[in-house]
Design an enzyme around this catalytic site. Structure first.
Site, mmCIF file in Angstrom:
data_model
loop_
_atom_site.group_PDB
_atom_site.id
_atom_site.type_symbol
_atom_site.label_atom_id
_atom_site.label_comp_id
_atom_site.label_asym_id
_atom_site.label_seq_id
_atom_site.Cartn_x
_atom_site.Cartn_y
_atom_site.Cartn_z
ATOM 1 C CE LYS A 1 121.393 56.474 -38.592
ATOM 2 N NZ LYS A 1 122.666 55.299 -39.911
ATOM 3 C CB SER B 1 132.025 60.852 -33.957
ATOM 4 O OG SER B 1 130.667 60.986 -35.109
ATOM 5 C CB SER C 1 130.593 61.813 -37.731
ATOM 6 O OG SER C 1 131.436 61.463 -39.154
ATOM 7 C CD GLU D 1 124.725 60.463 -42.463
ATOM 8 O OE1 GLU D 1 124.128 61.373 -42.741
ATOM 9 O OE2 GLU D 1 125.960 60.262 -41.474
ATOM 10 C CE LYS E 1 122.920 51.052 -42.169
ATOM 11 N NZ LYS E 1 122.690 50.370 -40.852
#
Length: 443
Positions: free
Chosen positions: A28, A182, A210, A329, A426
């Site tokens: 993604k 970020s 990140s 994440e 998503k």
């Protein structure tokens, strides 16, 4: 027999060690950055094996609303649901409004497209899901105003908002506190080559989460022909510079989403099995590559070959004490594994997760404890003391990574029901079918 709520997905329990190869759809993070750069290029480009998910579809729809052409094709020789036969041709055009962009709850869309909208001629309104109103956007809004943009957010520092595009943006020097995301920095860097004066950006906050995602942004900008100077290049901490220039149209093949490989690799670790993820890159800026080191420390072994990455579980799962500030994440999946470990874990450096799709620290604490766990929320993370878990409903709060975390726990705990597993669309379409296939079952 207990009735199952129609919105509750009974997470399958693994009766044997998992042995599978799992082809993971495209990244993604790469897909949405590539779409923005291709839209701002001076010539058409191709994006092959992109991720087709809610977040990437929202990005494509937003760019189309601004006048960009995005043509989707599927190879006649490929029927794979993983997108390996797909390609998107991106045709840049004069950006214009009026238009309305639906960001859903996609951080990349809500943060990356307002800078693009400043280059459009016309008014561009941004709106999204209710949760998107709660996610921070002030860093992008304030920076764009300082660079000459007109934006009406009624003083909220968040959605909904309207960008009054003038067809160009002056650019120049700006300060941004990106401590909460970020993506503030990536958003500004991606459009910076098209600013009249380019951009000199200085991060003023105490922390910067990140960092791999910022490195990804810089690498992709450079591959598109942009001239970017980073803190590592100049020796100036927290300063990035982008010179004004045209961007090249590229023919880019998107890497598999390594963060989305996490639940499948976790399945091998938890069950003492073996899972291979094909096409795992030897070199990458994706944060998910850290899983090789993390899951090895938690009891697995990894081997990277021409076939991909293979993780083999040993039958033991160990706790871990780790700073996840650069790879936040991954926290939900690591927390799920840690709840099944043989020793305590401390996950640090992820206070910014309180501002993600949901407050992930509070959500993980509540849901794991609701299954009998012992999780304590700290100032910047979680402390997890493994305990015998039991079945129950694992709520997801419309957060895709909460849903996959619930599935991971369900492998080892009977009776776990994941609420709204469809939220995985998503970033990971058809997750229940992929999970069932990994386990050798039908969805």
């Amino acid at each position: 027999m207990t009735a199952v709520h129609p919105d509750h997905w009974p997470a399958p329990t693994a009766s044997d060690p998992v042995e599978a190869g799992v082809t993971v759809p495209g990244s993604k993070s790469v897909t949405n950055r590539a779409l923005v750069l291709a839209a701002l290029a001076s010539e058409p480009g191709w994006l092959r094996r992109p991720l087709r998910s809610r977040d990437s579809s929202l990005m494509a729809q937003g760019l189309r609303a601004l006048g960009v052409g995005i043509e989707e094709t599927v190879s006649s020789s490929s029927s794979a649901a993983d997108g390996t036969g797909e390609a998107w041709r991106v045709i840049p055009a004069g950006l214009h409004g009026p238009a309305t962009v639906d960001v859903g709850n996609a951080g990349t869309v809500m943060r990356f497209l307002p800078p693009v909208a400043t280059l459009a001629a016309g008014d561009i309104r941004f709106d999204g899901d209710p949760r998107s109103y709660e996610r921070p956007l002030h860093g992008v809004i304030d920076a764009l105003r300082a660079l000459g943009a007109r934006i009406d957010d009624e003083g909220r520092g968040s959605l909904p908002l309207t960008v009054y595009g003038g067809g160009a943006l002056e650019g120049g020097t700006v300060e941004v506190d990106a401590s909460s995301s970020s993506q503030f920095i990536s958003a500004l860097l991606l459009s910076a080559p098209r600013f009249n004066q380019g951009l000199e950006l200085r991060h003023t906050g105490r922390t910067l989460p990140s960092l791999p995602h910022i490195r990804m942004t810089v690498d992709m900008l450079r591959a598109a022909g942009a001239q970017v100077t980073t803190p590592e290049d100049s020796g100036e901490p927290n300063v990035w510079r982008v010179a004004p220039s045209a961007l090249l149209g590229r023919d880019l093949t998107v890497e598999p989403d390594l963060s989305n490989a996490q639940p499948f690799l976790a399945a091998a670790l938890i069950t003492g099995g073996r899972v291979t993820i094909p096409d795992w890159p030897e070199h990458t800026t994706q944060p998910g590559d850290a899983l090789r080191e993390i899951f090895t420390a938690m009891g697995g072994s990894c081997e990277l070959t021409h076939k991909g990455l293979t993780l083999t579980g040993t039958g033991a799962v160990h706790g871990i004490d780790i700073d996840l500030s650069e790879v936040g994440e991954l926290t939900p999946g690591i927390a799920a594994v840690a709840a099944l470990a043989d020793s305590p874990s401390t996950l640090r450096g992820v206070a910014h997760l309180r501002l993600h799709e949901t407050d992930r620290l509070a959500a993980l604490t509540k849901e794991i404890n609701g299954l009998g766990g012992d999780v304590t929320e700290t100032a910047d993370g979680l402390h997890i003391r493994p305990r015998p878990l039991h079945g129950g409903v694992f709520h997801t709060y419309d957060d895709h990574r909460m849903a996959t975390a619930g599935a991971v726990i369900g492998l080892a705990v009977e009776g776990v029901e994941v609420e709204n597993v469809a939220t995985t669309a998503k970033t990971l379409p058809d997750f229940p079918a992929m999970w069932a296939a990994m386990l050798g079952e039908r969805a």
